[in-house]
Design a protein around this motif. Structure first.
Motif, PDB file in Angstrom:
ATOM      1  N   GLY A  21    -101.579  98.525  64.712  1.00 17.76           N
ATOM      2  CA  GLY A  21    -100.617  97.887  63.828  1.00 17.76           C
ATOM      3  C   GLY A  21    -101.175  97.482  62.485  1.00 17.76           C
ATOM      4  N   LEU A  22    -102.487  97.616  62.298  1.00 20.12           N
ATOM      5  CA  LEU A  22    -103.099  97.232  61.023  1.00 20.12           C
ATOM      6  C   LEU A  22    -103.530  98.447  60.210  1.00 20.12           C
ATOM      7  N   ASP A  23    -102.810  99.544  60.379  1.00  9.64           N
ATOM      8  CA  ASP A  23    -103.180 100.781  59.691  1.00  9.64           C
ATOM      9  C   ASP A  23    -103.091 100.646  58.171  1.00  9.64           C
ATOM     10  N   SER A  24    -102.250  99.735  57.678  1.00 12.01           N
ATOM     11  CA  SER A  24    -102.077  99.593  56.236  1.00 12.01           C
ATOM     12  C   SER A  24    -103.120  98.667  55.606  1.00 12.01           C
ATOM     13  N   ALA A  25    -103.912  98.001  56.413  1.00  8.38           N
ATOM     14  CA  ALA A  25    -104.930  97.089  55.878  1.00  8.38           C
ATOM     15  C   ALA A  25    -106.041  97.881  55.202  1.00  8.38           C
ATOM     16  N   LEU A  63    -104.620  91.733  73.105  1.00 12.26           N
ATOM     17  CA  LEU A  63    -104.643  92.525  71.870  1.00 12.26           C
ATOM     18  C   LEU A  63    -105.869  93.434  71.924  1.00 12.26           C
ATOM     19  N   SER A  64    -105.635  94.717  72.090  1.00 14.07           N
ATOM     20  CA  SER A  64    -106.753  95.652  72.167  1.00 14.07           C
ATOM     21  C   SER A  64    -107.311  95.914  70.777  1.00 14.07           C
ATOM     22  N   ALA A  65    -108.600  96.178  70.715  1.00 16.03           N
ATOM     23  CA  ALA A  65    -109.264  96.443  69.436  1.00 16.03           C
ATOM     24  C   ALA A  65    -110.514  97.256  69.690  1.00 16.03           C
ATOM     25  N   VAL A  66    -110.985  97.914  68.636  1.00 18.98           N
ATOM     26  CA  VAL A  66    -112.199  98.724  68.721  1.00 18.98           C
ATOM     27  C   VAL A  66    -113.102  98.347  67.553  1.00 18.98           C
ATOM     28  N   LEU A  67    -114.330  97.985  67.846  1.00 20.09           N
ATOM     29  CA  LEU A  67    -115.326  97.769  66.803  1.00 20.09           C
ATOM     30  C   LEU A  67    -116.076  99.082  66.615  1.00 20.09           C
ATOM     31  N   GLU A  68    -115.930  99.683  65.439  1.00 24.74           N
ATOM     32  CA  GLU A  68    -116.588 100.962  65.139  1.00 24.74           C
ATOM     33  C   GLU A  68    -117.760 100.704  64.198  1.00 24.74           C
ATOM     34  N   ILE A  69    -118.939 101.138  64.611  1.00 22.69           N
ATOM     35  CA  ILE A  69    -120.158 100.920  63.831  1.00 22.69           C
ATOM     36  C   ILE A  69    -120.695 102.265  63.382  1.00 22.69           C
TER      37      ILE A  69
END
Length: 243
Positions: free
Chosen positions: A24-28, A68-74
């Motif tokens: 849902g935060l694709d526009s950020a 709320l699912s999330a992914v931390l990408e490093i």
């Protein structure tokens, strides 16, 4: 070699760039999703510091009791100029919540409960279970790796080049070409330039560039625990190449 869990934990606690991907935060803007700081808790959870008005904090606040699912990408980029500069990536997936009271006014700490993780780096691609991630130890050189590699590159280029003498007939790591296929294995040759690429407690990885591009790994006799032991290990390595 370091385990996949150790490599992932080290990347999370390194200075490599990271972005938090939230549905849902694709526009950020990408910079709005980059944590200001990150750390791993005693139970393996990942704590991420954001401005209180960031899109990630707003999403976690509105989710409240919902997961709320999330992914931390490093993304890990070599600190020296070298072909194929991205050394690896890691993805830590889980569930995001706010943790009020842990950050200074104007900021908010987010907690990412780890459900699974993956790493794709110079060692290969592997999955990591949350229990293994929580138990994993961070490489003792991670806080100094950038400056150490830059120092080796700038002040010890001749000694780095001398490591060609240790290659012998051994094959080197295959590197991807632009079309995604693998180059044939190479060994050292005229015109090759040696660039220090990665450093951990087990050894030094060097990228040889020129007409061909390949990696070679130089293992230390025993794993090092600090900078003093690293200096001795590097002295031994350079001395072996000089004879």
């Amino acid at each position: 070699m370091p385990s996949a869990a150790e490599r992932t934990r080290t990347l999370v606690q390194s200075t490599s760039s990271a972005v938090l991907l939230v549905p849902g935060l694709d526009s950020a803007l990408p910079e709005q999703l980059m944590p200001q700081a990150r750390a791993v808790g005693t139970d393996g959870e990942v704590f991420l510091l954001f401005p209180a008005d960031s899109p990630a904090v707003r999403a976690a606040t509105h989710a409240q009791d919902d997961e709320l699912s999330a992914v931390l990408e490093i993304t890990d980029v070599a600190p020296v100029s070298v072909p194929h500069r991205i050394r690896g990536r890691a993805w830590v997936r889980g569930w995001l919540t706010c943790v009020p009271g842990l950050a200074a006014p104007g900021s908010m700490m987010l907690r990412l409960e780890v459900g699974e993780a993956d790493v794709d780096d110079l060692w290969g691609s592997e999955s990591v279970e949350p229990e293994a991630f929580a138990r994993a130890l961070v490489d003792p050189l991670v806080a100094h790796e950038t400056e150490l590699l830059q120092h080796l590159h700038a002040a010890h280029s001749d000694q780095m080049q001398g490591l060609c003498e240790l290659l012998g007939d051994r094959s080197a790591t295959r590197l991807p070409q632009a079309d995604g296929t693998k180059e044939a294995d190479r060994t050292g040759g005229p015109g090759q330039r040696a660039v220090p690429l990665a450093l951990d407690r087990f050894g030094l990885r060097v990228r040889f560039t020129g007409e061909q591009c390949f990696d070679a790994r130089f293992d230390f006799p025993t794993p090092v625990r600090d900078i003093a032991e690293l200096r001795r290990a590097m002295h031994t390595l350079f001395a072996a190449a000089a004879h």
